[in-house]
Design a protein around this motif. Structure first.
Motif, PDB file in Angstrom:
ATOM      1  N   TYR A   1      31.244 -34.952 -54.322  1.00 32.86           N
ATOM      2  CA  TYR A   1      29.807 -35.187 -54.504  1.00 32.86           C
ATOM      3  C   TYR A   1      29.329 -36.174 -53.469  1.00 32.86           C
ATOM      4  N   GLN A   2      28.102 -35.997 -53.087  1.00 35.70           N
ATOM      5  CA  GLN A   2      27.524 -36.967 -52.173  1.00 35.70           C
ATOM      6  C   GLN A   2      26.489 -37.759 -52.936  1.00 35.70           C
ATOM      7  N   GLU A   3      26.502 -39.055 -52.787  1.00 38.73           N
ATOM      8  CA  GLU A   3      25.462 -39.831 -53.458  1.00 38.73           C
ATOM      9  C   GLU A   3      24.572 -40.481 -52.421  1.00 38.73           C
ATOM     10  N   ASN A   4      23.328 -40.151 -52.500  1.00 39.34           N
ATOM     11  CA  ASN A   4      22.362 -40.654 -51.549  1.00 39.34           C
ATOM     12  C   ASN A   4      21.531 -41.691 -52.258  1.00 39.34           C
ATOM     13  N   THR A   5      21.785 -42.942 -52.043  1.00 41.44           N
ATOM     14  CA  THR A   5      20.955 -43.935 -52.707  1.00 41.44           C
ATOM     15  C   THR A   5      19.636 -44.021 -51.955  1.00 41.44           C
ATOM     16  N   GLY A   6      18.576 -44.243 -52.714  1.00 39.80           N
ATOM     17  CA  GLY A   6      17.257 -44.345 -52.100  1.00 39.80           C
ATOM     18  C   GLY A   6      16.545 -43.018 -52.012  1.00 39.80           C
ATOM     19  N   PHE A   7      17.182 -41.953 -52.504  1.00 33.18           N
ATOM     20  CA  PHE A   7      16.536 -40.644 -52.516  1.00 33.18           C
ATOM     21  C   PHE A   7      16.471 -40.114 -53.940  1.00 33.18           C
ATOM     22  N   GLY A   8      15.708 -39.048 -54.116  1.00 31.88           N
ATOM     23  CA  GLY A   8      15.564 -38.461 -55.448  1.00 31.88           C
ATOM     24  C   GLY A   8      16.845 -37.801 -55.919  1.00 31.88           C
TER      25      GLY A   8
ATOM     26  N   ASP B   1      37.084 -51.849 -58.128  1.00 36.54           N
ATOM     27  CA  ASP B   1      38.532 -52.023 -58.117  1.00 36.54           C
ATOM     28  C   ASP B   1      39.118 -51.572 -56.791  1.00 36.54           C
ATOM     29  N   SER B   2      38.687 -50.377 -56.395  1.00 36.39           N
ATOM     30  CA  SER B   2      39.261 -49.835 -55.176  1.00 36.39           C
ATOM     31  C   SER B   2      38.827 -50.646 -53.963  1.00 36.39           C
ATOM     32  N   ALA B   3      37.602 -51.219 -54.055  1.00 36.67           N
ATOM     33  CA  ALA B   3      37.123 -52.026 -52.930  1.00 36.67           C
ATOM     34  C   ALA B   3      38.039 -53.230 -52.730  1.00 36.67           C
ATOM     35  N   SER B   4      38.468 -53.797 -53.861  1.00 36.75           N
ATOM     36  CA  SER B   4      39.349 -54.949 -53.749  1.00 36.75           C
ATOM     37  C   SER B   4      40.699 -54.538 -53.159  1.00 36.75           C
ATOM     38  N   ASN B   5      41.015 -53.253 -53.330  1.00 33.39           N
ATOM     39  CA  ASN B   5      42.262 -52.770 -52.741  1.00 33.39           C
ATOM     40  C   ASN B   5      42.089 -52.410 -51.272  1.00 33.39           C
ATOM     41  N   GLY B   6      40.864 -52.527 -50.820  1.00 35.52           N
ATOM     42  CA  GLY B   6      40.621 -52.281 -49.405  1.00 35.52           C
ATOM     43  C   GLY B   6      40.391 -50.818 -49.074  1.00 35.52           C
ATOM     44  N   VAL B   7      40.141 -49.979 -50.091  1.00 31.48           N
ATOM     45  CA  VAL B   7      39.898 -48.561 -49.818  1.00 31.48           C
ATOM     46  C   VAL B   7      38.433 -48.325 -49.463  1.00 31.48           C
ATOM     47  N   GLY B   8      37.563 -49.132 -50.026  1.00 29.25           N
ATOM     48  CA  GLY B   8      36.139 -48.966 -49.723  1.00 29.25           C
ATOM     49  C   GLY B   8      35.391 -48.432 -50.922  1.00 29.25           C
ATOM     50  N   GLY B   9      34.235 -49.009 -51.198  1.00 27.55           N
ATOM     51  CA  GLY B   9      33.441 -48.614 -52.360  1.00 27.55           C
ATOM     52  C   GLY B   9      32.749 -47.284 -52.130  1.00 27.55           C
ATOM     53  N   PHE B  10      32.228 -46.692 -53.199  1.00 23.27           N
ATOM     54  CA  PHE B  10      31.606 -45.367 -53.073  1.00 23.27           C
ATOM     55  C   PHE B  10      30.276 -45.436 -52.356  1.00 23.27           C
ATOM     56  N   THR B  11      29.694 -46.626 -52.285  1.00 22.24           N
ATOM     57  CA  THR B  11      28.371 -46.737 -51.669  1.00 22.24           C
ATOM     58  C   THR B  11      28.437 -46.741 -50.148  1.00 22.24           C
ATOM     59  N   ALA B  12      29.628 -46.899 -49.625  1.00 25.95           N
ATOM     60  CA  ALA B  12      29.736 -46.918 -48.168  1.00 25.95           C
ATOM     61  C   ALA B  12      29.200 -45.607 -47.601  1.00 25.95           C
ATOM     62  N   PRO B  13      28.306 -45.689 -46.615  1.00 23.47           N
ATOM     63  CA  PRO B  13      27.716 -44.464 -46.097  1.00 23.47           C
ATOM     64  C   PRO B  13      28.769 -43.606 -45.404  1.00 23.47           C
TER      65      PRO B  13
ATOM     66  N   GLU C   1      13.797 -36.448 -50.614  1.00 24.21           N
ATOM     67  CA  GLU C   1      12.621 -37.313 -50.670  1.00 24.21           C
ATOM     68  C   GLU C   1      13.037 -38.761 -50.877  1.00 24.21           C
ATOM     69  N   PRO C   2      12.586 -39.650 -50.020  1.00 22.34           N
ATOM     70  CA  PRO C   2      12.887 -41.066 -50.259  1.00 22.34           C
ATOM     71  C   PRO C   2      12.118 -41.579 -51.477  1.00 22.34           C
ATOM     72  N   VAL C   3      12.781 -42.384 -52.288  1.00 27.53           N
ATOM     73  CA  VAL C   3      12.074 -42.999 -53.422  1.00 27.53           C
ATOM     74  C   VAL C   3      11.948 -44.490 -53.131  1.00 27.53           C
ATOM     75  N   ALA C   4      10.759 -44.996 -53.370  1.00 22.73           N
ATOM     76  CA  ALA C   4      10.550 -46.424 -53.154  1.00 22.73           C
ATOM     77  C   ALA C   4      11.330 -47.206 -54.201  1.00 22.73           C
TER      78      ALA C   4
END
Lengths: 497, 90
Positions: free
Chosen positions: A89-96, A70-82, B85-88
């Motif tokens: 909270y920080q969300e690190n995709t691709g990590f444990g 929703d917010s992305a459509s408002n031009g604020v930017g999605g949470f996945t933007a690095p 740790e990176p996860v595949a």
């Protein structure tokens, strides 16, 4: 939704447990050990344990991604933007998802080499070490005496002077209550400090009820006691001086050698709570004139549930035992010893000696890096003396940030604002109070514990995370805004309600 | 038994240390044993005395056995990966 995923996980786990019984892991090992190449173990026998927060984190991420659209459509930017720190909270995709462990003063991970020593006691060596009549008793008794030697060697003591207890809390209670009770006919005074661990303070308080007088020494802003103050408070009826070696919250090292000299000169027993110091800083009971020392195993990568008390034999220190019973451990601590724990503790002590130089170099390097980077932030202060300290414990106050909210924001790092015993209450730390810090600063302090298994990558991650989130939380704070505008916060008259 | 190990034997032992340390599922233990293996082999490479060398070699073989057993246990009981740790991606 949450409940559903949890039950699924449970089912999966129990299924895996059954798998273990079909394929015997040891059998598998012995056949693979013959081959020179190390084989990866079959993946249908392992037991997975998930971090508690994972399910909650996943659900929250899902929730946010729908909100983020929703917010992305408002031009604020999605949470996945690095680098977009939209939430604390920080969300690190691709990590444990499991947090970095940085609370080494609370407890340390059990060293695999320690576990290796312990396992044989859970698989075959189950004899009672006090059984004198058969081989099962002899073999465990032999292992216990080896462990006792390792524990004693680290502080230059005689193995006979080591008494195994259930931990440093029991050791501390044994000393404060035991010494006082033994000498109560002639002496009725105990000296300790304000920054001691709760178990010493409470035990001393309990002795007040038994008619003793207790002096709690003040500490200066560095967390150190004043030796002149100590000398002034000594009376002819003082029976015990108890000062901790390394503080559990701020990592400050007291002048143990000097205190030991004063005690010996006045013929008073000197007890030091070395739970955080044992194996980590050089300790020598003879050179430092220490008469009693409390030691904990789980602070040195050993098993939990075991500790020790060093009790000097010459000149002899006498104390009333807390427990009555079979008279094990020189009659000071009755009850059957736990050979797996004792052996694990012994191995942990041996490793502390063997790895001492490597550990000190590693911990000092990481600690310096962490401290330099955190103190580079404005309005941050290091709590406790910067000189007389154990480098593995770094306690920093971040002004204008509420410590608990910073901890909440740092879900990906396991940290504490102080002692684990008091972390349930929201009261500010009494140790920082004793240092003369005000409530606000005591509330905004965080303790970082670095150990043998902490890596440089983890420290880099922590520095980045803390710097980002302190900035973020300060931006939210009206106090910070006022400070930036140059308003002196102490000059404000808050309206009371 | 007490003869000093050859260069090949030491190198082979080192390889096995690294290989077994890499088998740890736990990130912290893996990194620790990799770091310590490298450090201790480098430090011990300066030893010239054949008697001492033989002793260090014998001790290292004992440590290797511990490493082998524990790396298996680390694979038996696993936990989520750490945030560093990176996860595949699957």
């Amino acid at each position: 939704m949450l409940k559903n995923t949890r039950t699924n996980g449970l089912l999966k786990t129990s299924y895996r447990v059954f798998g273990l019984q079909n394929v015997h892991p040891l059998k598998f090992y012995s056949s693979s050990a013959a081959a020179t190449a190390v084989k990866k173990i079959a993946d249908n026998i392992s037991l997975e344990t998930h971090t508690d927060i994972q399910a909650a984190a996943r659900e929250q991420a899902e929730e946010r991604s729908s909100a983020g659209n929703d917010s992305a459509s408002n031009g604020v930017g999605g949470f996945t933007a690095p680098n977009a720190l939209k939430h604390a909270y920080q969300e690190n995709t691709g990590f444990g998802t499991r947090p970095i462990y940085l609370d080494m003063q609370a407890t340390t991970p059990t060293d695999p080499r320690v576990l290796d020593t312990m396992l044989k006691f859970y698989t075959g060596l189950y004899g009672n070490p006090h059984s004198n009549t058969h081989a099962y008793g002899w073999e465990t008794n032999k292992e216990i005496e080896t462990a006792r030697e390792h524990v004693a060697k680290l502080i230059n003591a005689d193995p006979k002077e080591i008494v195994f207890t259930s931990g440093a809390t029991e050791s501390n209670n044994m000393v404060v209550k035991g010494i006082a009770r033994f000498y109560k006919k002639t002496k009725n005074h105990i000296i300790t400090t304000r920054t001691e661990h709760k178990c010493v303070l409470e035990a001393a308080r309990a002795m007040i009820n038994e008619g003793f007088e207790v002096t709690f020494l003040n500490v200066n802003e560095d967390g150190l006691i004043d030796l002149e103050d100590l000398k002034k408070n000594i009376r002819p009826e003082t029976c015990l001086i108890s000062v901790m070696a390394v503080n559990n919250e701020i990592g400050v090292m007291q002048p143990i050698k000097e205190i030991g000299e004063i005690c010996r000169k006045n013929k008073i027993f000197f007890h030091t709570d070395a739970a955080q110091a044992y194996g980590k800083v050089p300790l020598d009971v003879d050179k430092m004139n220490i008469d009693l020392m409390s030691i904990s195993s789980h602070k040195i990568y050993g098993p939990k549930g075991i500790g020790a008390l060093y009790v000097r034999r010459r000149p002899r220190v006498r104390l009333d035992p807390l427990l009555s019973g079979g008279g094990q451990e020189r009659g000071l601590r009755s009850g059957t010893l736990a050979p797996p724990l004792v052996a694990g503790f012994g191995e942990a002590a041996r490793l502390m000696k063997q790895e001492y130089d490597a550990d000190v170099a590693h911990i000092t390097r990481l600690s310096k890096k962490l401290m330099d980077n955190l103190l580079a932030l404005e309005h941050t202060t290091l709590n406790g003396s910067s000189k007389h300290r154990y480098p593995g414990c770094v306690n920093v106050s971040f002004a204008y940030v509420e410590g608990e909210s910073l901890l909440m924001a740092l879900r990906d790092i396991a940290l504490s604002s102080g002692s684990a015993c008091t972390s349930a209450s929201l009261e500010p730390s009494y140790v920082l109070h004793a240092l003369g810090k005000d409530d606000a600063l005591a509330h905004s302090s965080i303790r970082f514990g670095i150990g043998r298994f902490t890596t440089e990558d983890e420290v880099d991650y922590v520095i980045k995370a803390i710097v980002e989130r302190v900035k973020y939380l300060r931006e939210l704070s009206p106090l910070w805004e006022m400070v930036q505008e140059g308003i002196d916060l102490n000059s404000i008259k808050w309206s009371g309600h | 038994m007490s003869a000093a190990p050859s260069r090949g034997q030491v190198l082979n032992l080192y390889k096995q240390f690294i290989k077994n340390a890499n088998q740890f599922n736990n990130y912290n233990f893996k990194e620790y044993f990799l770091r310590r293996s490298r450090e201790s082999f480098r430090a011990n490479s300066k030893i010239q005395d054949p008697v001492e060398l033989a002793k260090v070699y014998r001790d290292a073989q004992f440590d290797l056995a511990v490493l082998k057993r524990q790396s298996i246990i680390s694979q038996l009981y696993t936990f989520d990966k750490l945030v560093v740790e990176p996860v595949a991606e699957k």
